[in-house]
Design an enzyme around this catalytic site. Structure first.
Site, PDB file in Angstrom:
ATOM      1  N   ASN A  46      23.803  48.443  15.912  1.00 48.20           N
ATOM      2  CA  ASN A  46      23.805  50.009  16.061  1.00 48.20           C
ATOM      3  C   ASN A  46      23.424  50.594  14.743  1.00 48.20           C
ATOM      4  O   ASN A  46      24.061  51.281  13.795  1.00 48.20           O
ATOM      5  CB  ASN A  46      24.806  50.851  16.601  1.00 48.20           C
ATOM      6  CG  ASN A  46      24.181  52.396  16.676  1.00 48.20           C
ATOM      7  OD1 ASN A  46      24.726  53.287  16.312  1.00 48.20           O
ATOM      8  ND2 ASN A  46      23.110  52.471  17.511  1.00 48.20           N
ATOM      9  N   LEU A  47      22.440  49.775  13.819  1.00 48.34           N
ATOM     10  CA  LEU A  47      22.306  49.826  12.364  1.00 48.34           C
ATOM     11  C   LEU A  47      21.712  51.046  11.975  1.00 48.34           C
ATOM     12  O   LEU A  47      20.978  51.616  12.567  1.00 48.34           O
ATOM     13  CB  LEU A  47      21.315  48.377  11.951  1.00 48.34           C
ATOM     14  CG  LEU A  47      22.145  47.215  12.469  1.00 48.34           C
ATOM     15  CD1 LEU A  47      21.149  46.071  12.003  1.00 48.34           C
ATOM     16  CD2 LEU A  47      23.520  47.135  11.839  1.00 48.34           C
ATOM     17  N   SER A  74      27.758  54.609  12.770  1.00 45.42           N
ATOM     18  CA  SER A  74      27.513  54.447  13.966  1.00 45.42           C
ATOM     19  C   SER A  74      28.007  55.438  14.924  1.00 45.42           C
ATOM     20  O   SER A  74      27.377  55.955  15.958  1.00 45.42           O
ATOM     21  CB  SER A  74      27.740  53.196  14.532  1.00 45.42           C
ATOM     22  OG  SER A  74      27.073  52.103  13.708  1.00 45.42           O
ATOM     23  N   ARG A  75      29.224  55.822  14.365  1.00 44.88           N
ATOM     24  CA  ARG A  75      30.077  56.821  15.654  1.00 44.88           C
ATOM     25  C   ARG A  75      29.195  58.069  15.393  1.00 44.88           C
ATOM     26  O   ARG A  75      29.492  59.106  16.090  1.00 44.88           O
ATOM     27  CB  ARG A  75      31.417  56.911  15.179  1.00 44.88           C
ATOM     28  CG  ARG A  75      32.213  55.615  15.780  1.00 44.88           C
ATOM     29  CD  ARG A  75      33.460  55.293  15.544  1.00 44.88           C
ATOM     30  NE  ARG A  75      34.007  54.293  16.400  1.00 44.88           N
ATOM     31  CZ  ARG A  75      34.579  53.141  15.954  1.00 44.88           C
ATOM     32  NH1 ARG A  75      34.420  52.946  14.702  1.00 44.88           N
ATOM     33  NH2 ARG A  75      34.877  52.357  16.418  1.00 44.88           N
ATOM     34  N   LYS A 130      32.014  53.334   2.448  1.00 44.68           N
ATOM     35  CA  LYS A 130      32.646  54.261   3.605  1.00 44.68           C
ATOM     36  C   LYS A 130      33.824  53.594   4.119  1.00 44.68           C
ATOM     37  O   LYS A 130      34.965  54.590   4.101  1.00 44.68           O
ATOM     38  CB  LYS A 130      31.783  54.576   4.487  1.00 44.68           C
ATOM     39  CG  LYS A 130      31.952  55.693   5.163  1.00 44.68           C
ATOM     40  CD  LYS A 130      31.073  56.025   6.734  1.00 44.68           C
ATOM     41  CE  LYS A 130      31.383  54.771   7.805  1.00 44.68           C
ATOM     42  NZ  LYS A 130      32.190  55.172   8.928  1.00 44.68           N
ATOM     43  N   ALA A 151      20.748  53.481   7.933  1.00 46.42           N
ATOM     44  CA  ALA A 151      20.316  53.113   6.674  1.00 46.42           C
ATOM     45  C   ALA A 151      21.280  52.475   5.794  1.00 46.42           C
ATOM     46  O   ALA A 151      20.981  51.789   4.906  1.00 46.42           O
ATOM     47  CB  ALA A 151      19.932  54.502   5.958  1.00 46.42           C
ATOM     48  N   GLY A 152      22.629  52.863   6.046  1.00 43.86           N
ATOM     49  CA  GLY A 152      23.646  52.156   5.391  1.00 43.86           C
ATOM     50  C   GLY A 152      23.905  50.760   5.269  1.00 43.86           C
ATOM     51  O   GLY A 152      23.944  50.033   4.336  1.00 43.86           O
ATOM     52  N   HIS A 153      23.793  50.183   6.730  1.00 44.58           N
ATOM     53  CA  HIS A 153      23.726  48.767   6.708  1.00 44.58           C
ATOM     54  C   HIS A 153      22.472  48.039   6.221  1.00 44.58           C
ATOM     55  O   HIS A 153      22.595  46.886   5.569  1.00 44.58           O
ATOM     56  CB  HIS A 153      23.540  48.399   8.507  1.00 44.58           C
ATOM     57  CG  HIS A 153      24.768  49.007   9.144  1.00 44.58           C
ATOM     58  ND1 HIS A 153      24.566  49.851  10.141  1.00 44.58           N
ATOM     59  CD2 HIS A 153      25.884  48.296   9.443  1.00 44.58           C
ATOM     60  CE1 HIS A 153      25.580  49.921  10.566  1.00 44.58           C
ATOM     61  NE2 HIS A 153      26.553  49.174  10.286  1.00 44.58           N
TER      62      HIS A 153
END
Ligand code: PAF
Length: 292
Positions: A42-43, A198-199, A161, A45-47
């Site tokens: 559930n990617l 993702s949450r 994070k 921009a952070g990933h």
């Protein structure tokens, strides 16, 4: 059926450890450096910023998507956790990831997860998020240790994070002498400063409007500490502010950034960590504060 598939942009996808190892071995034989980005999919921009950082530090980037059952407690969102493989694969290909490892639960825990060896990092695993989610960091440390052994990267990248997770992984790598450099990458934020997660997808539009309060309160707490407010008072004010903003705080705590010990009067490099419930979501975030 072979489990190797080629998505657009020549991203290789493998499901089996043997295939992963064969590919990584070939790159190593060619003298290439390997970066690794473990994810649960559930990617966002952070990933993708982790993948880009991996590209900057290595010749090849391997990512994994594995929703690790061992790090979810009873009643948590394991079944509901968003699974968006097609979109994830496209984004990884576009961002320059070379190989995506998507193991099954059986590939990771062939004898079942209950009898699998576990990795525990004492001291920092049972506090903060670990206190609210018993066993969570044993699940994280176990799967990360296993994935690192499977991929054997030169460098592995994790988002800041999940600050406590990052420290657990640093300790795990140091204590078990794993030959990998652990790199923390700054938190990616939405335009209103909400940390990407993702949450966040669990939030209703109304809750989404309230969610940025978490980071706003962390910023205000950081300013109060810099202005000389005692830690306990700053923590209590922060908790009250979260509740007043419509969130249900789990904790807001000022810690020593190095090891998450409670902040003492001599400590200068601090981190404020907070978790709060908002509807179905449990949001976490943190802010570093240097008092020098
Ligand atoms: O941060 C995550 O997505 C997970 O905890 C990790 C590091 C991929 C382990 O399952």
């Amino acid at each position: 059926m072979p489990s190797t598939a080629h998505a657009p942009s020549s991203l290789i996808q493998v499901e089996r450890v043997a295939e992963l190892r064969a590919q990584v071995r070939a790159w190593r034989a060619a003298g290439e450096r390997i970066a690794f980005v473990p994810t649960m999919g559930n990617l966002h921009a952070g990933h993708l910023s982790l993948v880009r950082e991996g590209r900057a530090r290595a010749d090849r980037v391997v990512a994994s998507i594995f929703v690790n059952p061992l790090q979810f407690g009873p009643g948590e969102d394991l079944d509901a956790y968003p699974r968006t493989l097609e979109a994830d694969r496209r984004q990884l290909g576009e961002t320059g990831c070379d190989l995506l490892f998507t193991p099954s639960v059986r590939e990771i825990y062939p004898r079942g997860q209950d009898t699998h060896a576990r990795v525990e990092v004492p001291g920092i695993s049972d506090i903060l998020c670990g206190a609210s989610r018993p066993g969570h960091f044993v699940g994280v440390a176990t799967v990360v240790c296993k994935l690192l052994n499977m991929v054997q990267p030169d460098v592995a990248l994790f988002g800041e994070k999940d600050f406590q997770q990052l420290l657990v992984i640093r300790r795990l790598v140091e204590d078990l002498a794993l030959p990998v450099e652990v790199v923390g990458v700054p938190t990616a934020r939405e335009s209103d400063d909400l940390a990407m997660s993702s949450r966040n997808g669990y939030l209703t539009p109304e809750e989404r409007g309230l969610a940025p309060a978490l980071y706003q309160v962390l910023k205000t707490t950081a300013e109060a500490l810099r202005a000389g407010e005692p830690v306990e008072r700053a923590e209590q004010t922060g908790l009250n502010a979260l509740a007043a903003a419509g969130l249900r705080p789990d904790y807001l705590s000022v810690r020593r950034a190095e090891d998450l010990a409670p902040a003492g009067p001599e400590d200068r490099a601090l981190v404020i960590l907070a978790a709060a419930y908002l509807g179905r979501a449990r949001l976490i975030d943190n802010r570093r504060v240097n008092l020098d």
